[in-house]
Scaffold this motif. Sequence first.
Motif, PDB file in Angstrom:
ATOM      1  N   LEU A 223      -6.286  -0.187   2.878  1.00 35.14           N
ATOM      2  CA  LEU A 223      -6.162   1.104   3.555  1.00 35.14           C
ATOM      3  C   LEU A 223      -4.873   1.812   3.136  1.00 35.14           C
ATOM      4  O   LEU A 223      -4.870   3.031   2.910  1.00 35.14           O
ATOM      5  CB  LEU A 223      -6.192   0.890   5.074  1.00 35.14           C
ATOM      6  CG  LEU A 223      -6.173   2.150   5.940  1.00 35.14           C
ATOM      7  CD1 LEU A 223      -7.299   3.102   5.558  1.00 35.14           C
ATOM      8  CD2 LEU A 223      -6.265   1.766   7.416  1.00 35.14           C
ATOM      9  N   LEU A 224      -3.776   1.057   3.026  1.00 38.11           N
ATOM     10  CA  LEU A 224      -2.513   1.636   2.555  1.00 38.11           C
ATOM     11  C   LEU A 224      -2.694   2.245   1.170  1.00 38.11           C
ATOM     12  O   LEU A 224      -2.260   3.378   0.901  1.00 38.11           O
ATOM     13  CB  LEU A 224      -1.430   0.563   2.522  1.00 38.11           C
ATOM     14  CG  LEU A 224      -0.093   0.942   1.879  1.00 38.11           C
ATOM     15  CD1 LEU A 224       0.617   2.010   2.676  1.00 38.11           C
ATOM     16  CD2 LEU A 224       0.805  -0.293   1.714  1.00 38.11           C
ATOM     17  N   ASN A 225      -3.362   1.524   0.287  1.00 41.47           N
ATOM     18  CA  ASN A 225      -3.574   2.019  -1.071  1.00 41.47           C
ATOM     19  C   ASN A 225      -4.461   3.255  -1.081  1.00 41.47           C
ATOM     20  O   ASN A 225      -4.252   4.177  -1.875  1.00 41.47           O
ATOM     21  CB  ASN A 225      -4.197   0.926  -1.935  1.00 41.47           C
ATOM     22  CG  ASN A 225      -3.233  -0.218  -2.203  1.00 41.47           C
ATOM     23  OD1 ASN A 225      -2.029  -0.091  -1.985  1.00 41.47           O
ATOM     24  ND2 ASN A 225      -3.758  -1.349  -2.665  1.00 41.47           N
ATOM     25  N   LYS A 226      -5.446   3.267  -0.210  1.00 43.96           N
ATOM     26  CA  LYS A 226      -6.353   4.411  -0.143  1.00 43.96           C
ATOM     27  C   LYS A 226      -5.599   5.684   0.239  1.00 43.96           C
ATOM     28  O   LYS A 226      -5.886   6.770  -0.281  1.00 43.96           O
ATOM     29  CB  LYS A 226      -7.458   4.125   0.866  1.00 43.96           C
ATOM     30  CG  LYS A 226      -8.481   5.236   0.992  1.00 43.96           C
ATOM     31  CD  LYS A 226      -9.568   4.856   1.990  1.00 43.96           C
ATOM     32  CE  LYS A 226     -10.592   5.988   2.140  1.00 43.96           C
ATOM     33  NZ  LYS A 226     -11.643   5.641   3.147  1.00 43.96           N
ATOM     34  N   LEU A 227      -4.628   5.542   1.131  1.00 46.32           N
ATOM     35  CA  LEU A 227      -3.894   6.713   1.617  1.00 46.32           C
ATOM     36  C   LEU A 227      -2.729   7.103   0.711  1.00 46.32           C
ATOM     37  O   LEU A 227      -2.384   8.279   0.621  1.00 46.32           O
ATOM     38  CB  LEU A 227      -3.362   6.447   3.023  1.00 46.32           C
ATOM     39  CG  LEU A 227      -4.383   6.267   4.138  1.00 46.32           C
ATOM     40  CD1 LEU A 227      -3.682   5.913   5.441  1.00 46.32           C
ATOM     41  CD2 LEU A 227      -5.207   7.538   4.315  1.00 46.32           C
ATOM     42  N   HIS A 228      -2.099   6.110   0.040  1.00 47.22           N
ATOM     43  CA  HIS A 228      -0.812   6.407  -0.588  1.00 47.22           C
ATOM     44  C   HIS A 228      -0.641   5.889  -2.017  1.00 47.22           C
ATOM     45  O   HIS A 228       0.380   6.190  -2.632  1.00 47.22           O
ATOM     46  CB  HIS A 228       0.322   5.841   0.276  1.00 47.22           C
ATOM     47  CG  HIS A 228       0.522   6.576   1.561  1.00 47.22           C
ATOM     48  ND1 HIS A 228       1.045   7.847   1.622  1.00 47.22           N
ATOM     49  CD2 HIS A 228       0.241   6.219   2.853  1.00 47.22           C
ATOM     50  CE1 HIS A 228       1.114   8.248   2.881  1.00 47.22           C
ATOM     51  NE2 HIS A 228       0.622   7.286   3.649  1.00 47.22           N
ATOM     52  N   TRP A 229      -1.573   5.124  -2.539  1.00 43.14           N
ATOM     53  CA  TRP A 229      -1.381   4.599  -3.896  1.00 43.14           C
ATOM     54  C   TRP A 229      -1.927   5.575  -4.918  1.00 43.14           C
ATOM     55  O   TRP A 229      -3.112   5.890  -4.942  1.00 43.14           O
ATOM     56  CB  TRP A 229      -2.063   3.250  -4.050  1.00 43.14           C
ATOM     57  CG  TRP A 229      -1.881   2.608  -5.407  1.00 43.14           C
ATOM     58  CD1 TRP A 229      -2.825   2.496  -6.385  1.00 43.14           C
ATOM     59  CD2 TRP A 229      -0.692   2.011  -5.921  1.00 43.14           C
ATOM     60  NE1 TRP A 229      -2.306   1.853  -7.487  1.00 43.14           N
ATOM     61  CE2 TRP A 229      -0.991   1.538  -7.231  1.00 43.14           C
ATOM     62  CE3 TRP A 229       0.600   1.815  -5.423  1.00 43.14           C
ATOM     63  CZ2 TRP A 229      -0.039   0.897  -8.028  1.00 43.14           C
ATOM     64  CZ3 TRP A 229       1.539   1.173  -6.224  1.00 43.14           C
ATOM     65  CH2 TRP A 229       1.211   0.722  -7.506  1.00 43.14           C
ATOM     66  N   ASN A 230      -1.050   6.061  -5.769  1.00 43.51           N
ATOM     67  CA  ASN A 230      -1.427   6.960  -6.855  1.00 43.51           C
ATOM     68  C   ASN A 230      -1.772   6.093  -8.061  1.00 43.51           C
ATOM     69  O   ASN A 230      -0.890   5.605  -8.768  1.00 43.51           O
ATOM     70  CB  ASN A 230      -0.266   7.911  -7.162  1.00 43.51           C
ATOM     71  CG  ASN A 230      -0.594   8.925  -8.236  1.00 43.51           C
ATOM     72  OD1 ASN A 230      -1.530   8.746  -9.011  1.00 43.51           O
ATOM     73  ND2 ASN A 230       0.182   9.993  -8.291  1.00 43.51           N
ATOM     74  N   SER A 231      -3.060   5.863  -8.278  1.00 45.69           N
ATOM     75  CA  SER A 231      -3.485   4.934  -9.331  1.00 45.69           C
ATOM     76  C   SER A 231      -3.142   5.460 -10.720  1.00 45.69           C
ATOM     77  O   SER A 231      -2.950   4.685 -11.662  1.00 45.69           O
ATOM     78  CB  SER A 231      -4.989   4.680  -9.232  1.00 45.69           C
ATOM     79  OG  SER A 231      -5.701   5.893  -9.279  1.00 45.69           O
TER      80      SER A 231
END
Length: 820
Positions: free
Chosen positions: A615-623
């Motif tokens: 969930l953290l990655n979904k909201l804030h991780w710029n792939s």
Amino acid sequence: MGGHGQKVRQRKPDIKKERSDDQEAGKGKSKNPKKDASSGIRNLILLVLAAFAVIIVFVLVKGYTWYLETLVTKPLNAPKMIIDNSTSPAVSPSRFWGSYRPHAYFGMKTRTPRSPVFGLMWLTQFTFEMPPPIRHWCSQDDKLAKYGWLKHDGVNFGVQEIEENTYKIRTEFVKRPGGDHGGDWTARISLEPKVKGMKQVVSLMFYVALDGQGVVTPSLDGSRMKKVTGYSEELGHFDLHFLNPEKASGARYHHLVSYANRLDRLKNLMQNSLRVDAWDKARTMSYFHLGGRLIPRDSPGANFMVHQITAEIPFQMEVAFESVSFIDRPNRLRSNAFSEELQKHAENFDKKFTEVFDLENKGYSKDEIDFAKSAMSNMIGGIGYFYGSSLVKSKYNKEPVDYWEAGLYTGVPSRSFFPRGFLWDEGFHNLLISQWDPEISEDIMAHWLDLINTEGWIPREQILGVEARARVPDEFVVQRNENANPPTLFLPLQRLIKRMTGSQDPTFHRFLEAVFPRLKAWYSWYNTTQVGSIPSSYRWRGRDAKTNLELNPKTLTSGLDDYPRASHPTDDERHVDLRCWMALASGIMTDIAKELGQDHSEYEATHNLLTDIELLNKLHWNSEKSWYCDYGLHSSKVLLQRPRPNPNNPHAQLDKVRVVKEKESLRYVESFGYVSLFPFLLKILPPDSQNLFRILVDLKNSQLLWTNYGLRSLALKAPLYNKRNTEHDPPYWRGAIWINMNYLTLSSLYHYANTPGKYQKIAQETYSELRNNLVKNILKEYERTGYIYEQYDDKTGQGKGSHPFTGWSALVVLIMAEKY
């Protein structure tokens, strides 16, 4: 057709019409007066009821409006942690007196609302400046070579050194509890020339001033003030003795007896009282001295008294405060007795410092350990006691209103520039203070948490009392209740819980029981007012969406001020650092609830949600960049330009305004810096996380944050790196090295280096190199300049900003000791 056989119809009168005509003629008179009267009464009653209903609705609306207006100034309905007499000499004698005036070069007061204040001023005679400047409040404008505490234990004593260009001043004080009003203390002020044999004449001026009630009476011997006898509610009867100075041959004595209507005007009053007299018989030299008895006619009487001694250095003076209620003192705290007590406390300080920080076994030299002692002492010696009310405002208040009056026992970031309490700074301060003296730390946190209002809000900047208010520009005085600050008090609480978990110490559990209701309200306020527009996201409030004068609207509430966020503030923003702070807070709330045997399910559920990496990655991780980022309405191409002159006023100098060169859109804010590290800084990432590896790699990239002096705040290649936010505001969190964030980085590296996982080795290597760079540079700058700084230049390592900054920059002591 006419008439045979037909009945003739007789015309009857029209009754309805006659009645109507009668009514018209009678102007509405009814033939049933009882029925008509009843109807009128009923209508009147309905009218009255309607009026009452309108009044009731009006009263309810006004009452509810008044209720909303008063919420901001209503204390939380929970037992106070600081009971009314808990700072009194009866309950807390060891901390009743202290150097609780950090804004002054040297000052003493008690932890009471209207304590009399005692302090030092001085001036250098025979200078080119006329009149010579009087030193009183710590100020960078004084351009002192150096000043700060060398040793201070927060309870018994303190030793400070102040360096003018040509001489040094040493201030020492020792306390001795006794009697009913906090006991005695003595201060010794010594002056020595920097160059032996250099002649210099200096005036030392020691004063007492009342803050409201009380009375002071001087005892004079000609122009010399021998002592002051006084009385106040806090101190009872007391004497302030000005003892015979040492080595002060040919000394001249003067005094001032006057009235000061405000404590922030003492220096001005003293300056205005200066007189000029001949120093030598030939009258070739003149010196400045105090004017004696100068009480305004309309004043209620003297409340400000100053003893002045003017002599050629070296010389030394002692000032002894004695409580009349201390009737069984073993000896008087003077001369040799003072020296013996000072020596005893200094030795105990050294012993305790070694036990707590153990720097000798870390390989540090004596000079480096003395630096660490000074850094820690300046944090402890920078603790002040303030009393007053904040000026606050909610959206329901048309004008700012006063918070309730309260006392605040707190550390300060900088004696010269920020001599007041800051909420997020205080969490970092207490990481160090709690290592030195857990009781002081708990007392500080209790004072802060007692400032929570019924909404669960704490004003983030505390400007209490006239002396504190005098140091703050008007634009920063008012605190708004929609604005947060990072909840860093959870950091020392986390350490406290780890140290005490499973302990049978009843005082620890009493503290947790007292703190938990207030933490619940504070935590709930964040989860109510700072949430984002989508679930599990968070957004800092307080950004100005309308300004066009700032390159990137500041986010003062985050503590990171001008750190780049979305260029166009909207409700759609998502701030990764705030989300991580709340993950930390929810975990600690879970731990406290468990320790107290209370329901922890809600806190644990929130903690699990906020530490869910997917969930953290979904909201804030710029792939695309492989960074954690904020999200919002953003343009990366903005600049400041001066607008075209107004034809009607072509010579007017217009401020530069922001120009957007690329259309803003909802997207990640691609500025790698401290904010990008927060899932790592607060140890949210699992030890085997690929994102953790990516962050560890990026940490060592010199084009991003890595320097030979510590981690810079914003990457070299970030669009706003080192850019001014307005033409008047230099960059602040846009490249400079900040010690609090480097401390969090080292704490996290230490954690991952000692936690089983794939990246232990790289974490350990990075930790060792960063720690060495940081400590080495801070020591180098301290040796070069005599100061610890607010920030350090990422290109040169040189100290920048306010100084001395022995708030969170003093965390270098914990870095040296490897205590995280």
